[in-house]
Design a protein around this motif. Structure first.
Motif, PDB file in Angstrom:
ATOM      1  N   TYR A   1       0.841  -1.190   0.000  1.00  5.48           N
ATOM      2  CA  TYR A   1       0.000   0.000   0.000  1.00  5.48           C
ATOM      3  C   TYR A   1       0.885   1.252   0.000  1.00  5.48           C
ATOM      4  O   TYR A   1       1.957   1.270   0.608  1.00  5.48           O
ATOM      5  CB  TYR A   1      -0.929   0.019   1.228  1.00  5.48           C
ATOM      6  CG  TYR A   1      -1.924  -1.118   1.209  1.00  5.48           C
ATOM      7  CD1 TYR A   1      -3.165  -0.975   0.608  1.00  5.48           C
ATOM      8  CD2 TYR A   1      -1.603  -2.351   1.783  1.00  5.48           C
ATOM      9  CE1 TYR A   1      -4.076  -2.029   0.585  1.00  5.48           C
ATOM     10  CE2 TYR A   1      -2.511  -3.405   1.760  1.00  5.48           C
ATOM     11  CZ  TYR A   1      -3.741  -3.236   1.164  1.00  5.48           C
ATOM     12  OH  TYR A   1      -4.632  -4.257   1.147  1.00  5.48           O
ATOM     13  N   SER A   2       0.412   2.314  -0.657  1.00  3.55           N
ATOM     14  CA  SER A   2       1.194   3.534  -0.799  1.00  3.55           C
ATOM     15  C   SER A   2       1.159   4.357   0.487  1.00  3.55           C
ATOM     16  O   SER A   2       0.373   4.085   1.405  1.00  3.55           O
ATOM     17  CB  SER A   2       0.650   4.379  -1.955  1.00  3.55           C
ATOM     18  OG  SER A   2      -0.672   4.798  -1.678  1.00  3.55           O
ATOM     19  N   ARG A   3       2.031   5.382   0.513  1.00  2.00           N
ATOM     20  CA  ARG A   3       2.076   6.247   1.693  1.00  2.00           C
ATOM     21  C   ARG A   3       0.748   6.999   1.873  1.00  2.00           C
ATOM     22  O   ARG A   3       0.242   7.109   2.987  1.00  2.00           O
ATOM     23  CB  ARG A   3       3.208   7.263   1.524  1.00  2.00           C
ATOM     24  CG  ARG A   3       3.352   8.195   2.723  1.00  2.00           C
ATOM     25  CD  ARG A   3       4.400   9.269   2.438  1.00  2.00           C
ATOM     26  NE  ARG A   3       4.591  10.110   3.610  1.00  2.00           N
ATOM     27  CZ  ARG A   3       3.792  11.106   3.961  1.00  2.00           C
ATOM     28  NH1 ARG A   3       2.715  11.354   3.229  1.00  2.00           N
ATOM     29  NH2 ARG A   3       4.058  11.829   5.044  1.00  2.00           N
ATOM     30  N   SER A   4       0.163   7.491   0.771  1.00  2.00           N
ATOM     31  CA  SER A   4      -1.105   8.212   0.874  1.00  2.00           C
ATOM     32  C   SER A   4      -2.231   7.288   1.351  1.00  2.00           C
ATOM     33  O   SER A   4      -3.119   7.716   2.085  1.00  2.00           O
ATOM     34  CB  SER A   4      -1.467   8.831  -0.476  1.00  2.00           C
ATOM     35  OG  SER A   4      -1.571   7.826  -1.477  1.00  2.00           O
ATOM     36  N   SER A   5      -2.188   6.013   0.938  1.00  2.00           N
ATOM     37  CA  SER A   5      -3.214   5.073   1.398  1.00  2.00           C
ATOM     38  C   SER A   5      -3.114   4.857   2.912  1.00  2.00           C
ATOM     39  O   SER A   5      -4.119   4.854   3.626  1.00  2.00           O
ATOM     40  CB  SER A   5      -3.065   3.739   0.669  1.00  2.00           C
ATOM     41  OG  SER A   5      -3.305   3.875  -0.707  1.00  2.00           O
ATOM     42  N   TRP A   6      -1.866   4.679   3.416  1.00  2.00           N
ATOM     43  CA  TRP A   6      -1.710   4.501   4.870  1.00  2.00           C
ATOM     44  C   TRP A   6      -2.149   5.747   5.621  1.00  2.00           C
ATOM     45  O   TRP A   6      -2.711   5.660   6.720  1.00  2.00           O
ATOM     46  CB  TRP A   6      -0.251   4.177   5.192  1.00  2.00           C
ATOM     47  CG  TRP A   6       0.106   2.747   4.947  1.00  2.00           C
ATOM     48  CD1 TRP A   6       0.978   2.246   4.036  1.00  2.00           C
ATOM     49  CD2 TRP A   6      -0.429   1.609   5.637  1.00  2.00           C
ATOM     50  NE1 TRP A   6       1.038   0.880   4.100  1.00  2.00           N
ATOM     51  CE2 TRP A   6       0.177   0.455   5.088  1.00  2.00           C
ATOM     52  CE3 TRP A   6      -1.361   1.448   6.661  1.00  2.00           C
ATOM     53  CZ2 TRP A   6      -0.116  -0.827   5.525  1.00  2.00           C
ATOM     54  CZ3 TRP A   6      -1.653   0.165   7.102  1.00  2.00           C
ATOM     55  CH2 TRP A   6      -1.031  -0.955   6.530  1.00  2.00           C
TER      56      TRP A   6
END
Length: 298
Positions: A42-47
């Motif tokens: 998962y991407s940083r923005s998703s986290w």
């Protein structure tokens, strides 16, 4: 340790408890969001969206976070299942994260209407005008042929009269407005009673910014302030509700006054909880869990 944003007020208590545990696990691992994105799928923005309550966290993300932080995921998955059941069905149906939506099928063009065949009278006039011979006698002008209506089967769709549509919209707005007034009045009438008696069940009618009274008494061998009967709810920074009011009242009863009884778990409440945990030889993390609840209700 970075300060987390306050979780949205509209999420359920079970969802809030899950996010508090995920935040705590991430902070104890000393991993940044960028590092977490590099070790998971998962991407940083998703986290960032998951841990701040902007978007429901997927089950796979919970498992990967536990794996990266070296923790058994069973307990987190139990919290996830409880939070999943409390979410609306519409939100649970849209669970996939950043999944490309399927392109809609192109609409089939409507079959063009066939041209109307010429009337027999018109054909006779055309043929008589083309044939050579004596000039025909003038005929009376034929009556205008009424315009042919398009068959029902070829119409693009069924229409609803505008008057009916407007009436339905006005009725729906009136019903919604009336229901809102009744709900608001019920809250206003019930609010003073909550402040005086402090006996409202946890999770119903909590108002942020209001100070509640503490009427601590012993019942069935346990101390209770009348706001919540929980003995397992996890409370941490930015937790809200009557569970927090109950904890604040019990902390003051034990001699560790948090200074306010408004149902918001802020830094002062967490500081009072740490002092209480240290005095009772508990884990000093400022998070009120089953062990701390047990000591508070003694």
């Amino acid at each position: 340790m970075p300060r987390w944003k306050e979780l949205p007020a509209e999420i359920s208590s079970s969802e809030r408890q899950l996010l508090v545990q995920l935040r705590r696990l991430k902070d104890h691992s000393d991993l940044s969001l960028a590092a977490l994105a590099g070790r998971t799928s998962y991407s940083r923005s998703s986290w960032e969206r998951y841990l701040n309550g902007k978007k429901p966290v997927p089950r796979k993300a919970v498992e990967e976070l536990a794996r990266v932080c070296g923790t058994e995921p069973t307990r987190l998955l139990v919290l996830y299942d409880v939070a999943e059941r409390s979410r609306p069905r519409a939100a649970a149906a849209g669970r996939t994260d950043d999944a490309p939506s399927a392109s809609p099928k192109s609409a089939r063009p409507l079959e063009p209407a066939r041209e109307a065949e010429p009337e027999p009278e018109q054909e006779r006039e055309t043929s008589s005008a083309a044939a050579p011979g004596p000039e025909p006698e003038p005929k009376p002008e034929p009556e205008p042929i009424p315009e042919q209506r398009q068959p029902e089967s070829r119409r693009p769709g069924r229409t609803v009269p505008l008057g009916w549509l407007v009436a339905v919209v006005v009725l729906a707005v009136a019903v919604s407005f009336g229901a809102g007034l009744l709900t608001a009045r019920a809250w206003d009438d019930d609010a003073p009673a909550k402040k005086k008696t402090g006996s409202v069940a946890a999770g119903t009618g909590y108002l942020r910014g209001q100070t509640y009274e503490c009427a601590v008494q012993r019942k069935d061998g346990r101390l209770r302030a009348g706001h919540s009967d929980t003995r397992e709810m996890l409370l941490d920074i930015n937790s809200t509700g009557f569970d927090v009011v109950e904890a604040q009242c019990l902390l003051r009863e034990k001699g560790f006054d948090p200074g306010v009884f408004d149902g918001l778990y802020d830094e002062r409440t967490k500081g009072a909880a740490k002092k209480f945990q240290q005095a009772h030889h508990l884990v000093v993390d400022g998070i009120i869990g089953p062990d701390t609840w047990r000591e508070l209700r003694r």
